[in-house]
Design an enzyme around this catalytic site. Structure first.
Site, PDB file in Angstrom:
ATOM      1  N   ASP A 265     -16.515  62.811   5.773  1.00  0.00           N
ATOM      2  CA  ASP A 265     -16.114  64.158   6.171  1.00  0.00           C
ATOM      3  C   ASP A 265     -16.752  65.147   5.184  1.00  0.00           C
ATOM      4  OD1 ASP A 265     -15.044  66.334   7.413  1.00  0.00           O
ATOM      5  OD2 ASP A 265     -13.010  65.565   7.507  1.00  0.00           O
TER       6      ASP A 265
HETATM    7  C1  BGC Z   1     -13.235  68.511   9.149  1.00  0.00           C
HETATM    8  C2  BGC Z   1     -13.876  67.666  10.221  1.00  0.00           C
HETATM    9  C3  BGC Z   1     -15.121  68.328  10.738  1.00  0.00           C
HETATM   10  C4  BGC Z   1     -16.055  68.610   9.587  1.00  0.00           C
HETATM   11  C5  BGC Z   1     -17.370  69.226  10.003  1.00  0.00           C
HETATM   12  C6  BGC Z   1     -14.232  68.981   8.118  1.00  0.00           C
HETATM   13  O1  BGC Z   1     -13.678  69.925   7.264  1.00  0.00           O
HETATM   14  O2  BGC Z   1     -12.202  67.777   8.539  1.00  0.00           O
HETATM   15  O3  BGC Z   1     -12.951  67.428  11.237  1.00  0.00           O
HETATM   16  O4  BGC Z   1     -15.719  67.536  11.710  1.00  0.00           O
HETATM   17  O5  BGC Z   1     -15.406  69.481   8.693  1.00  0.00           O
HETATM   18  O6  BGC Z   1     -17.231  70.529  10.386  1.00  0.00           O
END
Ligand code: BGC
Length: 714
Positions: A265
């Site tokens: 993530d």
């Molecule tokens: C979130 C994810 C997301 C990623 C990319 C993160 O902060 O937890 O769900 O896909 O950002 O934007």
């Protein structure tokens, strides 16, 4: 392409170029010109050469922009390896569908698939190749803002939705169907169980519990063919997911045999430092790579340290090659080596994005996602000739898309007021805001009361602003903001029927509005066509059929409160029974609950045998009759309880459901089949098996109001 061809490409890459394939940057990084290094690149201390070999980018979309960037990128990339474009398309690209918690409430897998298919097409023609969806985290705590992204508290239902979304995004042939995108199941694992409902917080549960309730939906998404999976931010048994070898290697790769791409993530690799399992970026890179994270999203540990880790012998270059191979396999699967622009097409983009057809689909899904929580004296549907007062912060608000609709434009959204206006036969409407979501003035309140005075029925449009749920937006109090409760109180004093429309990204504590309203329709964040869909339901053009997939607590003190809980040894009420002195232990509204404008009558349930064996599944039948005056849809639910297991079993577990459409007076027989396999669960030794003995089977319109029969498993 043959694997060998991809391996040949890898052979030609320098170690630095290989590592670059494992980096994901946001679009702004690519704004850097030849001479200047600013923004994320500077922060990450990355040079332009690395940028030109970076494997993937997130958050850029739009056919012309993507084509331009890909062209530019390929000019510099020595090996002609195309750049991979990823983005968060969670419940719609520009045509925004209801939030996933709403889509879940449809209990309609075809609609869920359709919503993902529409989202995929808009995304693909806009040049994006991968969506960071579906989010399939099981959730039990409505304080957590990200429950809006999930489909609720049940492992079986979440798994079914995980599959449906993956089918919708990816279609059957990702390589040739350029109108689809690769799906990324997230957030692995158990992100939906943070302590205290606070985002990113510690997750603490036994592996047995995790396997039984939390892991099935990720597994289902992968079994359906999802190409990627994303690590979660939280710890799992003390080790952050992005460094958790047991989770990523033992379970994901070895046990499940997942061959696709594992992406961290956002920033999660570097976050191993504040988490407290890495002293510095180098250790973070080491731990993430050893855990099997292929792509590091938006932090620089790989780019700064993997080379050194290989040179000193802590990481084998073969491990890096393996990760690069998976990234290249994904690019190949998407057909990017043949056509690096894939579905990006400015003309198609103009045709399909926010097309009338897509809006129609969004309207249908939205109307079916609404849950009728209360309807005293058949206040709903509204009569078109009545004098209506539309009051509240959401009366004209277009903040109805939810917090994960980064490309959804509010000016394209249909407010409730717009929806009323579009129903041209509704003549008598007056409107006032009454208050903002969180603030008010005496004048606003006074105007609302004055406006409501002459109406026959008052429609209150209340709720949370979209920013109050979603990532990092946990709330300790989940009531409506105080100014809205005050508005309800003042309006209630007028003594007229009140219909409340609720906008929310989570189950709410409905004190101060539930008793006060005659009817309540929960519309979540309904998306672009929200106002039209709401009016379809308010005026009875669509009969509401949604049912909750997450319990609505009586109050925050009960949380977590969910239907598939264990019994205590003292389930009785009263002194020394399990209880709260000040509130009930049951939620206000249980899992599976939702009303209709018609009524459904259930016959006594029947079983084909009261003895079940491995070779002889049994069937459970019930007749459901539409006993009211309107056509409607009912979601018939089937639950079981294992009366005595090696491990305590939940008091109910959903095993099947069927959504049935019935004309007034019509009756249909619903049949569920139960096999021994459906009665298996993880024992203390983590073996997946069933316990012979007594089981209780339940059928009903929700998890509370059920009838039951006992059977024996031999
Ligand atoms: C979130 C994810 C997301 C990623 C990319 C993160 O902060 O937890 O769900 O896909 O950002 O934007």
């Amino acid at each position: 392409m043959e694997n060998q061809q991809l391996l040949n490409i890898i052979d030609q890459l320098t170690l630095k170029e290989k590592i670059a394939q494992l980096i994901q940057l946001s679009g702004v990084a690519f704004d850097a010109k030849d001479s200047e290094i600013t923004g994320p690149l500077e922060e990450m201390n990355m040079d332009l050469d690395t940028l030109h070999h970076t494997g993937s980018v997130l958050g850029i979309s739009g056919a012309s922009e993507v084509i331009k960037l890909q062209k530019e990128y390929l000019k510099h990339n020595r090996h002609g390896i195309p750049l991979l474009f990823m983005a968060d398309v969670i419940h719609g690209y520009k045509t925004i569908f209801p939030i996933p918690l709403g889509i879940g409430a449809t209990w309609d897998l075809n609609l869920a698939e359709k919503s993902a298919e529409v989202a995929a097409l808009e995304t693909a023609v806009s040049g994006v190749h991968v969506t960071f969806a579906p989010m399939v985290d099981l959730v039990r705590d409505p304080r957590w803002g990200r429950v809006m992204e999930s489909t609720g508290e049940d492992p079986f239902l979440n798994s079914e939705f995980a599959r449906a979304f993956v089918r919708g995004f990816q279609g059957k042939d990702l390589t040739n169907d350029v109108g689809r995108v690769a799906a990324c199941v997230k957030h692995f694992a158990a992100y939906g169980a943070p302590e205290g409902g606070r985002d990113y917080n510690t997750v603490n549960m036994s592996e047995r519990q995790m396997r039984e309730h939390y892991l099935p939906a990720y597994k289902a998404g992968l079994d359906e063919g999802a190409e990627l999976i994303m690590t979660s931010f939280n710890t799992v048994d003390g080790i952050p997911a992005s460094a958790n070898k047991h989770l990523m290697k033992d379970i994901l790769r070895e046990e499940w045999g997942f061959q696709g791409v594992l992406i961290s993530d956002w920033g999660a690799v570097k976050e191993l430092i504040p988490h407290g399992v890495a002293e510095d970026e180098k250790e973070a890179a080491y731990k993430a790579m050893r855990a099997g994270v292929d792509i590091e999203m938006m932090s620089p540990c790989y780019v700064h340290h993997l080379e050194e880790l290989v040179q000193e012998g802590s990481i084998e270059e073969a491990e890096i090659d393996q990760a690069v191979l998976r990234v290249l396999q994904l690019k190949d699967k998407l057909g990017l080596f043949e056509n690096p622009y894939r579905g990006a097409d400015e003309l198609r983009e103009k045709e399909v994005v926010l097309s009338a057809e897509h809006r129609k689909a969004a309207r249908e899904v939205a109307a079916k996602s609404f849950v009728l929580l209360k309807n005293q004296n058949q206040t709903l549907p509204l009569q078109r000739d009545k004098k209506l007062a539309l009051i509240g912060p959401f009366a004209k608000s277009k903040d109805i898309l939810g917090s994960w609709s980064w490309l959804g434009a509010q000016d394209q959204a249909v407010s409730i007021f717009d929806g009323f206006v579009a129903k041209t036969d509704v003549a008598n409407l007056v409107v006032a805001q009454g208050c903002e979501v969180e603030t008010s003035t005496a004048e606003m309140l006074a105007e609302a009361i004055e406006t409501a005075k002459n109406a026959d029925i008052i429609v209150l449009a209340l709720g949370e602003a979209a920013w109050m749920s979603g990532e990092s937006n946990s709330r300790a109090s989940i009531q409506l903001p105080a100014v809205q409760l005050e508005l309800v109180k003042q309006i209630k004093a007028l003594n007229k029927p009140i219909v409340t429309i609720l906008f929310n990204g989570r189950p709410l504590d409905l004190h101060g509005v539930f008793e006060e309203s005659d009817a309540i329709l929960d519309v979540w964040f309904p998306g672009t066509e929200g106002g039209n869909a709401i009016c379809d339901v308010l005026f009875g053009d669509v009969n509401p059929s949604g049912k909750l997939t997450m319990s609505f607590p009586y109050s925050v003190g009960q949380i977590p409160v969910y239907y598939n809980h264990f019994n205590t040894g003292r389930p009785q009420s009263g002194p020394y029974g399990t209880r709260y002195l000040d509130i009930p232990i049951e939620p206000l509204l249980p899992f599976g609950f939702g009303l209709s404008y018609t009524t459904f009558t259930y016959s006594e349930m029947q079983v084909t045998s009261t003895v079940l064996t491995k070779d002889n599944p049994i069937q459970i039948q019930v007749d459901v009759t539409n006993s009211g005056e309107l056509a409607g849809e009912e979601i018939v639910q089937f639950y079981i309880r294992d009366i005595a297991g090696e491990i305590v079993r939940p008091v109910k577990e959903l095993k099947a459901f069927e959504k049935v459409s019935l004309q007034p007076g019509e009756r249909k027989t619903i049949t569920f089949t139960l096999t021994e396999e459906q009665l298996r669960y993880y024992h203390s030794d983590l073996q997946w098996q069933s316990d012979p003995g007594t089981f209780e089977l339940f059928v009903g319109p929700n998890s509370r109001d059920v009838q039951s029969i006992k059977i024996i498993l031999k």
